[in-house]
Design an enzyme around this catalytic site. Structure first.
Site, PDB file in Angstrom:
ATOM      1  N   SER A 170     -10.194 -12.417  -4.842  1.00 15.92           N
ATOM      2  CA  SER A 170     -10.602 -12.836  -3.323  1.00 15.92           C
ATOM      3  C   SER A 170     -11.947 -13.099  -3.224  1.00 15.92           C
ATOM      4  CB  SER A 170     -10.141 -11.814  -2.403  1.00 15.92           C
ATOM      5  OG  SER A 170     -10.901 -10.708  -2.538  1.00 15.92           O
TER       6      SER A 170
ATOM      7  N   TYR B   2       0.761  -1.227  -0.034  1.00 14.80           N
ATOM      8  CA  TYR B   2      -0.033   0.148  -0.046  1.00 14.80           C
ATOM      9  C   TYR B   2       0.906   1.459  -0.079  1.00 14.80           C
ATOM     10  CZ  TYR B   2      -4.100  -3.285   0.848  1.00 14.80           C
ATOM     11  OH  TYR B   2      -4.681  -4.166   0.985  1.00 14.80           O
TER      12      TYR B   2
ATOM     13  N   HIS C 162      -7.686   0.868   1.983  1.00  8.07           N
ATOM     14  CA  HIS C 162      -7.460  -0.639   2.561  1.00  8.07           C
ATOM     15  C   HIS C 162      -6.312  -0.736   3.337  1.00  8.07           C
ATOM     16  CE1 HIS C 162      -8.005  -4.767   1.699  1.00  8.07           C
ATOM     17  NE2 HIS C 162      -8.210  -5.010   0.606  1.00  8.07           N
TER      18      HIS C 162
ATOM     19  N   PRO D 232     -11.151  -0.840  -2.053  1.00  7.74           N
ATOM     20  CA  PRO D 232     -12.560  -1.475  -2.487  1.00  7.74           C
ATOM     21  C   PRO D 232     -13.707  -1.034  -2.136  1.00  7.74           C
ATOM     22  CG  PRO D 232     -11.605  -2.562  -0.536  1.00  7.74           C
ATOM     23  CD  PRO D 232     -10.695  -1.412  -0.925  1.00  7.74           C
TER      24      PRO D 232
END
Length: 613
Positions: free
Chosen positions: A536, A81, A320, A94
Site C-alpha cells: 500500500s 479483521y 486497524h 500497522p
C-alpha cells in the site's frame, strides 16, 4: 450531522455478475497452470449461468444494497479483521514511525509526551464538534468528497477479543460523559490519567506533572505488577480465553473497563539499545522488542497507542479495524504539525492547585494467569525473532521524475514491485494493493489486483527476454503495464473491482445456508486470496513512515511513501519462510527502479537518433 449526510455521498455500487466473473478470469489466468485455469473457467461458467446460483446470490445482494448504507461493510470488516485469529502485532496492526527525537534528559521525553497529549486533546475537540474539514480525493479522479466516518472511531472504539470473532465496540457518548481519561503504560504497568478534572481540561504543565508522578509510581519497588499487556499480543482466541479468566476477579474487571473506555494509550518506553536505524525503529513500533524490552508495555486492542521512547524512538501503533492508514496519517500529521507549530505551553499556563495522583490499575493474578502470561510471552518472542524488516530510502529519484514521464507514480511503483518479486522468485503472485472506496457511504477499501497480465509481460521482457526484446518494446510494455494498473485503480476506487463483490456473493450464500458454491472451493479462489505481496501507498507530508508485517507466512508486506526526490520503502517478511528475504527483495526492487529509469533515458536517446535520421 455526519459528513455522509451533509455531502449526500452515494451508496457503494454493485458490479454486474458478468463483469466480475470475466474480470476474475482475466486476473487469474496468468497466475494458474493451464489445467487449473480450464477447471476454473468451467466452474465460473456454471456459477454465472442463466438461472444459476450466481444470479440468485446477485439478486440477494441487490436487495441488501437497497436496505443498507453499504452492502459490503459488515462482510468486509469480519473477513478482513474480526474473524482473523492471528495476533495483532506484526500480523495486523500497522505503525507510523515518527522522526527520531533527540531527548537529552528523561524529562525531555515526558515533555514530548505532554505536548503530544495536548495535541490529541485539541484534535479530539475538533472531532467532538464534527469540525474536521472534509477530505477530498487526490490522485486518480481527484476532487470528490470522501466519507469521514472513520475519523470518529479513532478515539472512541475498541476491539474486544472473542472466541471465534472479535467485536468492534463503539463508545456512544452519553448525555453526561464521564471524565475523559487516557491510559499511560510505563514499565509494563497501566495508569489512569484523567485529562478533565473539575470540568477543566488539563493544560500541558498539569499533564507533565501527572506524567512525572506516573514515572515515580512505576519506579517504586513496592509493587511490580505482572505485564498483563502481553496477553493482548497473543492470538485472538487465546486472548479472549485469558480475558474471561481475568474477568472472574472484580479488581481485574474494573481495570479492564478503564482501559477499554480510554481515549488512547501513551506508552512510555524504556530505551531499547544503541542502534536506532529506521529498520530497528520500525520493528520496535510493530512489536515493542519483545518481553525483555517494551513488548508488555502495550494494549493492542486499543486503536491508538502513542509510543514515546526514552531514547527518542517514537510513533503510533494502531489497531486497524476501525480505520484505514490515510486516516491515521491525517491524524498523526495534525499532531506533529501541532507540536512543531505551537510551542510547548509548559511555562505560561497556571496549574490546577492540587492534582489528584493518577491511579495505578491493579490486577489479581492467579497461577493460571501467570501460566497464560508465560505462554503469551513465548509467542511474542517467536514473532519478534521471525520478523524480517528492511526500511530502505531510495534516493536516485522520486515521484517528480515519474510524473515527468507522464506516468502515475503509484502505478509505476506497483509495476516496480512486480518486477522485484519476479526477479526474486521467477513467477507472478496474487498482489493486494489497498484502494480507498471512501467516495461512498461507509466506504473502506477494495483491492487493486496489481499482478496484471501486462505487468507480467513487462517483467518477463526485463528479465527473461533481456536480449530478444528491444528497449523501445520494453518501454511500450511498461506504458501498457502502467495503463492497465491505472485502469484497475479507477475500477477499484469507483466501487467496480472484484474482491468485495466475490466476498459479498460468498457471504450471502453462507447467510442463506446454501452449500458453499464450487467457485469458492476451487483452488484458483484460494490462490487469488493468498496475497503473497501485500502492498500500500502511505504518503506523508511530514517526515515519518508507515510499516506493517506480511499477511501470509511466505509473503511480503511492502509499504511505500513516494516523496518528490526519493521513495521510502518498508519491506517485511518472515525469517521462518525459506522462500522470502526482505534484503534480497529490496535489492531487486532498487535494481528494477534503476533499470526502469535507464529505459527512459535509453528511449530518449533512441528517439533523438531516429529524429536525426
Amino acid at each position: 450531522m455526519s459528513a455522509v449526510l451533509r455531502f449526500g455521498l452515494s451508496k457503494l455500487p454493485l458490479p454486474s455478475l458478468k463483469d466480475t466473473l470475466d474480470m476474475y478470469l482475466r486476473c487469474m489466468k496468468h497466475l494458474l497452470t493451464e489445467e487449473q485455469f480450464n477447471k476454473t473457467q468451467n466452474i465460473v461458467k456454471q456459477f454465472g449461468a442463466p438461472g444459476g446460483v450466481g444470479e440468485r446470490l446477485q439478486s440477494k445482494l441487490e436487495e441488501r444494497r437497497k436496505n443498507k448504507a453499504n452492502w459490503v461493510y459488515d462482510y468486509w470488516l469480519n473477513d478482513m479483521y474480526l474473524n482473523n485469529r492471528l495476533a495483532l502485532p506484526v500480523n495486523s496492526s500497522p505503525a507510523m514511525v515518527f522522526p527520531q527525537q533527540n531527548f537529552r534528559a528523561p524529562i525531555d521525553s515526558l515533555r514530548f509526551a505532554a505536548h503530544l497529549i495536548s495535541g490529541v486533546l485539541e484534535y479530539k475537540t475538533l472531532l467532538d464538534g464534527r469540525a474536521l474539514p472534509v477530505d477530498y480525493a487526490r490522485g486518480q479522479l481527484a476532487g470528490t468528497p470522501l466519507c469521514m466516518e472513520q475519523y470518529y472511531r479513532l478515539f472512541t472504539s475498541y476491539r474486544l477479543p472473542g472466541p471465534e470473532r472479535d467485536t468492534l465496540v463503539a463508545q456512544e457518548s452519553s448525555v453526561m460523559p464521564e471524565p475523559e481519561h487516557i491510559i499511560v503504560a510505563c514499565k509494563n504497568q497501566f495508569f489512569v490519567l484523567d485529562v478533565v478534572i473539575n470540568f477543566r481540561r488539563l493544560n500541558e504543565r498539569d499533564l507533565l506533572t501527572q506524567l512525572e508522578k506516573i514515572v515515580k509510581m512505576a519506579d517504586s519497588e513496592e509493587e511490580q505488577l505482572p505485564p498483563i499487556g502481553l496477553l493482548t499480543s497473543d492470538g485472538r482466541t487465546e486472548w479472549a480465553e485469558s480475558r474471561s479468566v481475568l474477568m472472574r476477579e472484580s479488581t481485574n474487571r474494573d481495570s479492564l473497563d478503564m482501559i477499554e473506555r480510554c481515549l488512547c494509550l501513551v506508552c512510555l518506553d524504556d530505551a531499547s539499545g544503541p542502534e536506532l536505524s529506521d529498520t530497528t525503529r520500525a520493528m520496535l513500533m510493530l512489536h515493542g522488542g519483545g518481553v525483555a524490552k517494551n513488548g508488555g508495555n502495550r494494549w493492542y486492542d486499543k486503536p491508538m497507542q502513542f509510543v514515546v521512547g526514552a531514547d527518542g524512538c517514537c510513533g503510533v501503533v494502531c489497531e486497524h479495524s476501525p480505520f484505514e492508514g490515510i486516516v491515521l496519517v491525517q491524524c498523526t500529521e495534525y499532531l506533529l504539525k501541532y507540536m512543531i507549530g505551537s510551542p510547548s505551553k509548559l511555562v505560561r499556563a497556571a496549574s490546577v492547585s492540587e492534582l489528584p495522583a493518577p491511579r495505578r490499575l491493579r490486577w489479581k493474578c492467579t497461577p493460571e494467569i501467570h501460566k497464560l502470561l508465560a505462554c503469551s510471552a513465548d509467542k511474542l518472542q517467536r514473532l519478534v525473532r521471525n520478523l524480517d524488516m528492511n526500511v530502505h530510502k531510495f534516493y536516485d529519484y522520486g515521484k517528480e521524475f515519474i510524473k515527468k514521464q507522464k506516468m502515475s507514480p503509484d502505478a509505476y511503483i506497483q509495476v516496480a514491485l512486480q518486477l522485484a518479486y519476479y526477479r526474486c522468485h521467477g513467477r507472478p503472485v496474487s498482489t493486494y494493493e489497498s484502494a480507498s472506496i471512501r467516495r461512498f457511504q461507509e466506504g473502506r477499501v477494495d483491492n487493486i489486483r496489481s499482478a496484471t497480465p501486462e505487468a507480467l509481460a513487462f517483467v518477463k521482457a526485463m528479465t527473461d527476454g533481456m536480449l530478444s526484446t528491444s528497449d523501445t518494446e520494453k518501454m511500450e510494455m511498461l506504458r501498457g503495464a502502467i495503463t492497465a494498473q491505472t485502469k484497475y485503480t479507477i475500477l477499484a476506487i469507483t466501487g467496480m473491482a472484484i474482491d468485495n463483490h466475490l466476498l459479498g456473493l460468498r457471504e450471502i450464500a453462507h447467510e442463506l445456508k446454501i452449500e458453499k458454491p464450487e467457485i469458492f472451493k476451487d483452488e484458483a479462489y484460494l490462490i487469488s486470496n493468498q496475497f503473497i505481496l501485500s502492498t500500500s501507498q502511505v504518503p506523508t507530508t511530514v517526515e515519518m513512515f508507515c510499516c506493517y508485517g506480511p499477511v501470509v507466512p511466505n509473503g511480503y508486506g511492502a509499504c511505500y511513501n513516494p516523496q518528490s526526490d526519493h521513495i521510502l520503502f518498508s519491506v517485511s517478511s518472515f525469517h521462518e519462510s525459506p522462500q522470502t528475504c526482505s534484503a534480497e527483495f529490496v535489492k531487486c526492487l532498487v535494481q528494477g527502479l534503476l533499470d526502469m529509469r535507464d529505459l527512459h533515458s535509453l528511449n530518449i536517446h533512441h528517439n533523438c537518433d531516429t529524429n536525426v535520421m
